[in-house]
Write an enzyme that holds these catalytic residues in place. Structure first.
Site, mmCIF file in Angstrom:
data_model
loop_
_atom_site.group_PDB
_atom_site.id
_atom_site.type_symbol
_atom_site.label_atom_id
_atom_site.label_comp_id
_atom_site.label_asym_id
_atom_site.label_seq_id
_atom_site.Cartn_x
_atom_site.Cartn_y
_atom_site.Cartn_z
ATOM 1 C CD GLU A 33 -2.733 -1.253 0.335
ATOM 2 O OE1 GLU A 33 -3.265 -0.271 -0.403
ATOM 3 O OE2 GLU A 33 -3.474 -2.327 -0.130
ATOM 4 C CB CYS A 70 -1.377 6.938 1.455
ATOM 5 S SG CYS A 70 -2.803 6.256 2.150
#
Lengths: 535, 503
Positions: B213, B247
């Protein structure tokens, strides 16, 4: 040089960068995105398979002797079969799929959009030159990718043939064949593809994975491994022997899903050996070297490797070799130990080592310590043992009471786990491999007040927290008692509120009172709604 | 004992617990999930304080984006676990009609999860929930960059979870490297692209599957048809939550030329609305995690013209919500992931140039589009490859557990949240169970291959053909057959006098 290999007439990797740029441009032009284009290319590929047939038999036979029927239904028609399945289902696969949402997002457009990964590369293997390149390619075309295919250099005639026909039948803007050996493969891996699909050995698979990791390229690795074949004391040994012999000796054992070694309960061993002998004779006659239905080893290096495995154990059947023809007879070896050469690596040849066991539980404990295989084969009639094997042994696939037949089901994804591979294909799984399911969430641009809850300044409020709990989040407590009742009440209150709001807006209540329910009144409601809408 | 030996020992212990089969039952897994739920409740207060210390984040924000979020994922998992664990039967064809074919979900084994510092609990516990659901044993390494949060997590994880199957290891780069030298059955990593590559490489050496990720520059397109005020509010919120250290935070904005002025004016208004006239005084606005990141971000401010904010305070690692105009396309602010409360705004006239620009960069984790134009949304969906496409809002796609979350290309490999997390840690073993009888049916497939009719029969029975009808033709045929039959029945019942019982 010009990037064209004169001997094969195929493109070498010298122009790799140009090829990648060209394919990327075609990809970005969006031409691969329509259903029509994908279907037309699949049909072109089908036409190619039809046209290539006779040439292909010749090419395979000059690369490795192999019966035509076997080529037909394990290679050519297998690719055809997957193609038929893909053509039939493609329209369903490329549709965005809606996902369920909770109350907070109900009515909003939330779906998964299948997006092609982009420009991909497919490395084939030599044992089934066509099937192992074409089935992934079918997935790539179906998914809307552009692709470079590199057939194995160990079957040069097949590779050249594929390159030639490919140029004739497929859209060169989007699909290319590149020929060459390990140096070419390495060169290919220097570039940034959007996905790499590799079929081959675990060792080379690791190299591919490491190179791909440097560029964060996603991979599908179809590797091999020692697939154990267990026959327990309850099995129908006669049928088991027949099905195992078939799976083991097809393509001279050179198939990644071949039953590698047989583990048989000691009470059934002699019976099994007799049956195996009988079926080898039934399939290939008294002298398999003269049978038209038994293939040869692909090259000298592999021949020497497989021959080396004959050391250790007692040869019960076969054992004859002929280096000139690269022939190794269907061979059964018993009294084999884990230390013998044949148990050190994947056999990939027509040798069937037989080991006996006493207790299934102990056997499973031993097998658990080995690398995870591509397939576990289990022959038994005992439901309990089947469940035990299914639970205890990890492998890519588990086939109960048959050998390689499961490959033929496009509905069942095929692939390894651990050292036997990563990712799956066949049927829809091939499509999925080359697809990025993009999550799409389209929110309402209005109703901004409904979002007030989330914005700072954060004021502590029990009401806010409660609303959060009920609407936005799934709670980890099982709601009980009062809270549950309140939640349900709130939900129904919201719905009732919405309904009454609509009713009020449309002034329905008073209108309903005027009507008797029937066709007439329905018409009147319709009229009044349309009048309202017109206003 | 060296780190390597210590971790090897831990891994061996977990492996033997895994081999014992304790994690295979539904009861065990749901029991551990319930422990997680209790743990989240218990750690709440201490965790809020820890995050306050690490990055001065408001408890309500920590709750909403971190703890509550994880709890929600957990609640969803608990509700559905039983269904996920069941075998999935697949359709069989004519020749396989008597066989059973199904996918058996099998735990991958002993896995490791590397958390990140920006949402410490969410990014470690959410994957762990999936691992528990799947029946894996796991090592969790929280990020050392948020030391207080890491310590609290270690304390509570150890207190609540079964130590035979789940361990928490605290530590820095040495620890991570030592862990990566071991052979795991899966590695789940959340973090930067550069470290992600190192993880991917280490995993590849052992053929270990990975979930990465990572991040990337998430573009925001603001089209002329949109409601600018709402767009400005939602973008500013998405950017300023956790001081931009998310993110999936919007990284830069491409706004239609006509709207740029209004957009920036509305952004200014909403910043003041949310954080007051001086955001430094607001307790709702978080701080930058450490001096290294602070200095990196501070240097980015000079890459464009400051339209809003631009204030910094080194002592407290404060960077105000900042909007830049005219950023240099080759400057750092446009080439690196920003990961802070700085928002460059670019303008466009022709939307195609925007698509071209985004496509020339790495594939982002999320692409945000603010528009009322369905055609444009559809075009963005087709032309921009990203992990997620979020239209008309920021961050909220995370809240849909049925929507898998993850990147593509440089923004990551593999997806999670909801069932997807379970899938990441599960290997779906294909099982084909064939009856041992009826061997005569199989005669066709065995050598000697002496008769052509045999081959033809196999082909016509067992294989699909490329000239098969497509889905719609197939559907139409089915529809035609069904309606003809229905029509016939109808005709029989009504049109045939006497058929309905002698009138």
């Amino acid at each position: 040089s010009s990037g064209i290999n004169a001997e094969y007439g195929g493109t070498t990797a010298l122009g790799m960068e140009d090829i990648l740029t060209e394919l990327r441009d075609s990809y970005h032009s969006g031409k691969t995105r329509s259903l029509e284009y994908r279907l037309s290319q699949l049909k072109q590929l089908a036409a190619m398979l039809k046209a290539i047939k006779d040439h292909y038999f010749k090419a395979v036979n000059s690369d490795m002797k192999k019966p035509a029927e076997e080529i037909f239904f394990t290679d050519l028609r297998f690719a055809d079969h997957e193609m038929g399945y893909a053509i039939r289902h493609l329209e369903e696969w490329i549709k965005p799929s809606k996902v369920k949402t909770d109350l907070a997002f109900s009515g909003e457009d939330v779906h998964l959009y299948p997006e092609p990964r982009g420009v991909v590369v497919i490395f084939g293997a030599w044992n089934y030159p066509l099937q192992l390149t074409m089935i992934p390619l079918i997935g790539a075309i179906a998914a809307g990718c552009c692709a470079v295919v590199k057939p194995s250099e160990l079957v040069p005639n097949c590779s050249a043939l594929l390159a030639k026909f490919f140029r004739e039948f497929m859209d060169q803007d989007c699909y290319r064949v590149v020929e060459g050996g390990p140096d070419v493969a390495e060169k290919i891996m220097d570039f940034r593809w959007d996905h790499v699909f590799f079929t081959g050995s675990t060792n080379i698979g690791k190299k591919v994975a490491v190179k791909a990791a440097q560029n964060l390229i996603s991979t599908t690795l179809e590797l091999g491994g020692k697939s154990p074949t267990i026959v327990d004391q309850t099995a129908n040994v006669e049928t088991a022997a027949r099905r195992i012999c078939w799976g083991k000796f097809i393509n001279c054992g050179q198939i990644c899903v071949a039953p590698d070694h047989v583990l048989i309960h000691k009470s059934r061993k002699s019976e099994f050996l007799t049956a195996v002998q009988k079926y080898i004779k039934e399939f290939f006659g008294d002298d398999p070297s003269t049978s038209p239905d038994f293939a040869r080893i692909v090259n000298d290096r592999n021949f020497e490797r497989v021959r080396g495995m004959l050391k250790g154990g007692n040869v019960v059947v076969g054992g004859q070799v002929n280096a000139a023809e690269r022939y190794i007879a269907p061979t059964v070896v018993e009294s084999v130990g884990y230390g013998d050469p044949v148990m050190q690596e994947e056999i990939f040849g027509p040798i069937m080592p037989i080991m006996e066991f006493d207790d299934l539980g102990e056997l499973l404990d031993t097998l658990k310590k080995q690398e995870k295989p591509l397939v576990t084969y289990f022959f038994s009639t005992c439901k309990k043992n089947m469940a035990l094997v299914e639970r205890e042994l990890s492998s890519g696939s588990l086939s109960i009471n048959d050998t390689i037949q499961f490959l033929l089901m496009p509905q069942v994804p095929f692939g390894g786990v651990g050292n036997s591979g990563q990712g799956r294909y066949h049927g829809k799984a091939s499509f999925d491999t080359f697809t990025n399911y993009k999550s799409v969430h389209v929110r309402d641009p209005g109703m901004e007040w409904a979002n007030d809850l989330r914005y700072p300044p954060y004021k502590d409020s029990a009401f806010k927290t409660f609303l959060y709990d009920v609407i936005l989040y799934n709670s980890a407590d099982e709601f009980s008692g009062a809270k549950k009742v309140i939640c349900k009440a709130l939900k129904y209150a919201l719905i009732a509120g919405a309904v009454s709001l609509v009713a009020y807006q449309f002034n329905l209540v008073s209108k309903f009172q005027d009507y008797n329910f029937g066709v007439e009144s329905l018409q009147k409601i319709k009229d009044s709604v349309s009048t309202y809408l017109n206003v | 004992m060296s780190l390597d030996q210590e971790y090897e020992k831990i891994k061996d212990e977990l492996q033997s617990s895994f081999d014992s089969g304790v994690t295979l039952t539904y009861e065990y897994r749901i029991g551990q999930l319930k422990k997680c739920a209790a743990m989240i409740k218990a750690m709440e207060k201490e965790y809020f304080e820890a995050v306050q210390k690490d990055m001065r984040k408001h408890p309500a924000e920590t709750n909403g984006t971190d703890l509550k979020f994880t709890e929600s994922d957990l609640g969803y998992a608990m509700k559905h676990l039983k269904g996920w664990m069941a075998d999935q039967y697949v359709k069989t064809d004519l020749v396989n009609k008597i066989d059973q074919a199904y996918l058996c979900p099998e735990p991958k084994g002993v896995i490791v999860i590397f958390g990140a510092w920006n949402y410490p609990v969410q990014l470690a516990l959410s994957p762990l929930i999936g691992a528990i659901c799947a029946g894996c044993c796991a090592v969790v390494k929280p990020s050392e960059v948020a030391p207080c949060a890491s310590a609290v997590m270690k304390k509570y994880f150890d207190l609540f979870l079964d130590p035979l199957c789940y361990r928490t290891i605290e530590g820095g780069v040495d620890t991570a490297q030592a862990l990566l030298r071991l052979r795991w059955d899966h590695i789940f990593f959340t973090g930067s692209v550069s470290v992600g590559k190192i993880v991917a490489r280490a995993a590849a050496e052992n053929l270990t599957p990975v979930t990465l990720e990572l991040g990337g520059k998430c573009p925001v397109i603001v089209d002329e048809t949109t409601n600018v005020d709402t767009a400005a509010k939602r973008i500013i919120w998405g950017k300023c939550v956790n001081a931009g250290q998310t993110c999936i935070a919007p990284d830069y904005v491409y706004c239609h030329k006509k709207l740029v002025g209004t957009l920036i004016e509305r952004m200014k208004h909403h910043i003041a609305d949310m954080y007051g006239d001086d955001p430094e005084k607001s307790d709702c606005f978080a701080r930058i995690i450490n001096k290294i990141h602070f200095n990196r971000l501070k240097s980015l401010i000079s890459d464009g013209t400051v339209a809003i904010g631009g204030k910094t305070n080194e002592e407290t690692c404060y960077i105000s919500p900042t909007v830049l105009t005219n950023p240099g396309l080759d400057s750092k602010v446009m080439t690196d992931e920003i990961f802070g409360p700085i928002l460059p705004v670019l303008e466009y006239e022709d939307i195609q140039t925007v698509f071209k620009y985004i496509r020339s960069k790495e594939k982002p984790l999320v692409c945000y589009v603010f528009s009322n134009n369905a055609k444009l949304i559809d075009e963005a969906k087709k032309k921009v490859s990203s992990g997620t496409l979020d239209v008309n809002d920021c961050l909220m796609h995370m809240m849909v557990p049925t929507l898998p979350f993850g990147g593509v290309g440089h923004s990551g490999i593999g997806k999670y949240h909801g069932k997807a997390t379970f899938e990441e840690f599960t290997h779906h073993k294909s099982v084909l169970h064939k009856p041992i009888g009826m061997e005569s049916v199989n005669n066709l497939r065995y050598p000697p291959y002496d008769a052509e009719w045999k081959m033809n029969l196999i082909y016509s029975l067992a294989y699909y053909k490329p000239n098969a009808p497509t889905a719609s033709a197939n559907g139409f045929a089915k529809y035609a057959v069904t309606s003809t039959m229905a029509g016939a029945a109808f005709a029989y019942a009504y049109a045939w006098p006497g058929a309905s019982g002698g009138q």
